[in-house]
Structures are given as structure tokens and as C-alpha cells.
Design a protein around this motif. Structure first.
Motif, PDB file in Angstrom:
ATOM      1  N   CYS A  99       0.860  -1.184   0.000  1.00  0.00           N
ATOM      2  CA  CYS A  99       0.000   0.000   0.000  1.00  0.00           C
ATOM      3  C   CYS A  99       0.893   1.230   0.000  1.00  0.00           C
ATOM      4  O   CYS A  99       2.088   1.144   0.282  1.00  0.00           O
ATOM      5  N   ASN A 100       0.310   2.335  -0.334  1.00  0.00           N
ATOM      6  CA  ASN A 100       1.029   3.599  -0.356  1.00  0.00           C
ATOM      7  C   ASN A 100       1.312   4.029   1.078  1.00  0.00           C
ATOM      8  O   ASN A 100       0.407   4.084   1.898  1.00  0.00           O
ATOM      9  N   VAL A 101       2.577   4.333   1.378  1.00  0.00           N
ATOM     10  CA  VAL A 101       2.981   4.717   2.728  1.00  0.00           C
ATOM     11  C   VAL A 101       3.626   6.091   2.684  1.00  0.00           C
ATOM     12  O   VAL A 101       4.457   6.365   1.819  1.00  0.00           O
ATOM     13  N   ARG A 102       3.239   6.925   3.627  1.00  0.00           N
ATOM     14  CA  ARG A 102       3.846   8.252   3.775  1.00  0.00           C
ATOM     15  C   ARG A 102       4.398   8.359   5.193  1.00  0.00           C
ATOM     16  O   ARG A 102       3.758   7.938   6.144  1.00  0.00           O
ATOM     17  N   VAL A 103       5.588   8.926   5.314  1.00  0.00           N
ATOM     18  CA  VAL A 103       6.186   9.161   6.627  1.00  0.00           C
ATOM     19  C   VAL A 103       6.070  10.649   6.928  1.00  0.00           C
ATOM     20  O   VAL A 103       6.544  11.487   6.159  1.00  0.00           O
ATOM     21  N   ASP A 104       5.424  10.965   8.046  1.00  0.00           N
ATOM     22  CA  ASP A 104       5.235  12.348   8.479  1.00  0.00           C
ATOM     23  C   ASP A 104       5.998  12.588   9.769  1.00  0.00           C
ATOM     24  O   ASP A 104       6.311  11.657  10.512  1.00  0.00           O
ATOM     25  N   LEU A 105       6.263  13.848  10.026  1.00  0.00           N
ATOM     26  CA  LEU A 105       6.884  14.262  11.279  1.00  0.00           C
ATOM     27  C   LEU A 105       5.968  15.272  11.939  1.00  0.00           C
ATOM     28  O   LEU A 105       5.536  16.246  11.300  1.00  0.00           O
ATOM     29  N   ILE A 106       5.659  15.027  13.201  1.00  0.00           N
ATOM     30  CA  ILE A 106       4.900  15.992  13.982  1.00  0.00           C
ATOM     31  C   ILE A 106       5.818  16.495  15.078  1.00  0.00           C
ATOM     32  O   ILE A 106       6.321  15.712  15.899  1.00  0.00           O
ATOM     33  N   SER A 107       6.069  17.799  15.052  1.00  0.00           N
ATOM     34  CA  SER A 107       6.897  18.450  16.055  1.00  0.00           C
ATOM     35  C   SER A 107       5.996  19.177  17.036  1.00  0.00           C
ATOM     36  O   SER A 107       5.137  19.963  16.625  1.00  0.00           O
ATOM     37  N   VAL A 108       6.199  18.907  18.305  1.00  0.00           N
ATOM     38  CA  VAL A 108       5.434  19.579  19.350  1.00  0.00           C
ATOM     39  C   VAL A 108       6.416  20.331  20.231  1.00  0.00           C
ATOM     40  O   VAL A 108       7.350  19.734  20.768  1.00  0.00           O
ATOM     41  N   THR A 109       6.222  21.630  20.330  1.00  0.00           N
ATOM     42  CA  THR A 109       6.998  22.442  21.262  1.00  0.00           C
ATOM     43  C   THR A 109       6.036  22.836  22.374  1.00  0.00           C
ATOM     44  O   THR A 109       5.018  23.486  22.118  1.00  0.00           O
ATOM     45  N   TRP A 110       6.367  22.413  23.595  1.00  0.00           N
ATOM     46  CA  TRP A 110       5.459  22.588  24.718  1.00  0.00           C
ATOM     47  C   TRP A 110       6.206  23.224  25.885  1.00  0.00           C
ATOM     48  O   TRP A 110       6.723  22.542  26.766  1.00  0.00           O
ATOM     49  N   PRO A 111       6.276  24.563  25.893  1.00  0.00           N
ATOM     50  CA  PRO A 111       6.994  25.239  26.978  1.00  0.00           C
ATOM     51  C   PRO A 111       6.302  25.000  28.324  1.00  0.00           C
ATOM     52  O   PRO A 111       5.076  24.844  28.368  1.00  0.00           O
ATOM     53  N   PRO A 112       7.065  24.948  29.407  1.00  0.00           N
ATOM     54  CA  PRO A 112       6.500  24.646  30.722  1.00  0.00           C
ATOM     55  C   PRO A 112       5.344  25.571  31.133  1.00  0.00           C
ATOM     56  O   PRO A 112       4.421  25.147  31.800  1.00  0.00           O
ATOM     57  N   SER A 113       5.395  26.811  30.729  1.00  0.00           N
ATOM     58  CA  SER A 113       4.345  27.742  31.155  1.00  0.00           C
ATOM     59  C   SER A 113       3.566  28.298  29.972  1.00  0.00           C
ATOM     60  O   SER A 113       3.182  29.460  29.958  1.00  0.00           O
ATOM     61  N   GLY A 114       3.348  27.478  28.981  1.00  0.00           N
ATOM     62  CA  GLY A 114       2.636  27.966  27.808  1.00  0.00           C
ATOM     63  C   GLY A 114       1.856  26.876  27.114  1.00  0.00           C
ATOM     64  O   GLY A 114       1.836  25.722  27.532  1.00  0.00           O
ATOM     65  N   GLU A 115       1.202  27.273  26.051  1.00  0.00           N
ATOM     66  CA  GLU A 115       0.421  26.346  25.236  1.00  0.00           C
ATOM     67  C   GLU A 115       1.335  25.614  24.255  1.00  0.00           C
ATOM     68  O   GLU A 115       2.299  26.178  23.759  1.00  0.00           O
ATOM     69  N   PRO A 116       1.000  24.369  23.945  1.00  0.00           N
ATOM     70  CA  PRO A 116       1.811  23.627  22.976  1.00  0.00           C
ATOM     71  C   PRO A 116       1.604  24.158  21.561  1.00  0.00           C
ATOM     72  O   PRO A 116       0.530  24.645  21.221  1.00  0.00           O
ATOM     73  N   ARG A 117       2.670  24.064  20.769  1.00  0.00           N
ATOM     74  CA  ARG A 117       2.596  24.393  19.336  1.00  0.00           C
ATOM     75  C   ARG A 117       2.942  23.130  18.572  1.00  0.00           C
ATOM     76  O   ARG A 117       3.932  22.471  18.849  1.00  0.00           O
TER      77      ARG A 117
END
Length: 124
Positions: A99-117
Motif C-alpha cells: 500500500c502507499n505509505v507516507r512518513v510524516d513528522l509531527i513536532s510539538v513544542t510545549w513550553p513549561p508555562s505555555g500552550e503547545p505548538r
């Protein structure tokens, strides 16, 4: 020794929370999550999902800040090659032919006192 164990536990917890966030994001984008933290002798797949007729393997990297570099910098060509091999093992172990396969990257930046991006790089 105890301090290092605490740091590792916090990092593991942050990684798990980043993967949880990534899965909710993917499902919100219409993907169906099939597996999480699937392992074999070649490595681990953080998230395996399906989008239409395409299998999507997502590597999730979570960081609290820039001290260890950007999350996407942790994925080099060697890591991508391992992800591709592991994806083939996933397909075989689940009885899926080609089957068709795609590899993705999800980067999460989650500062201790803030919202995740979250950033989603399709076709890494």
C-alpha cells in the motif's frame, strides 16, 4: 541517580502528552489512528494512521524549548530509513499487502508555562 530518573520520567511523560496531542490533531484532520508505540526488532512507530487509502507513519518529537534543538532536527535520513523499514514490518505483521505509505513528522513544542505548538510536516 534519582535526579536523572526524575528527568527521564518527566521527558517520557512529556513525550506521551505530545503523542496524545498529535493523535487528537490527526483525528481532527480526518485520519484514523490504527496503532501507537508499535515496536519490532527494527524500531518503534509512534503513530500509525490511515488517510484514505494511504498508510501514514508519524514520528512525534516533543520538546519543552530550544535547549535540545528543534524537534524536527532529531529526525535525520538514518532515522527516516529506519521508520520506512519498520513500517514495512508493521504492514507484514498486520497482513497488509503493498500500500502507499507516507512518513510524516509531527513536532510539538510545549513550553513549561505555555500552550503547545504543533507542526505537521507531511512526507518527511
Amino acid at each position: 541517580m534519582v535526579a536523572q530518573a526524575l528527568v527521564e520520567t518527566r521527558q517520557q511523560e512529556m513525550g506521551r502528552q505530545g503523542e496524545d496531542l498529535a493523535c487528537r490533531y490527526l483525528e481532527g484532520q480526518g485520519l484514523v489512528v490504527l496503532s501507537r508505540n508499535w515496536t519490532c526488532r527494527d524500531g518503534e512507530l509512534d503513530v500509525v494512521a490511515v488517510e484514505g487509502d494511504r498508510l501514514v507513519v508519524c514520528e512525534v518529537k516533543t520538546r519543552s524549548g530550544p535547549a535540545w534543538g528543534r524537534p524536527d532536527e532529531a529526525v535525520d535520513e538514518r532515522k527516516l530509513s529506519r521508520l520506512r523499514r519498520t513500517a514495512l514490518r508493521w504492514l507484514a505483521s498486520h497482513g497488509v499487502g503493498w500500500c502507499n505509505v507516507r512518513v510524516d513528522l509531527i513536532s510539538v513544542t510545549w513550553p513549561p508555562s505555555g500552550e503547545p505548538r504543533l507542526q505537521h510536516l507531511r512526507g518527511a
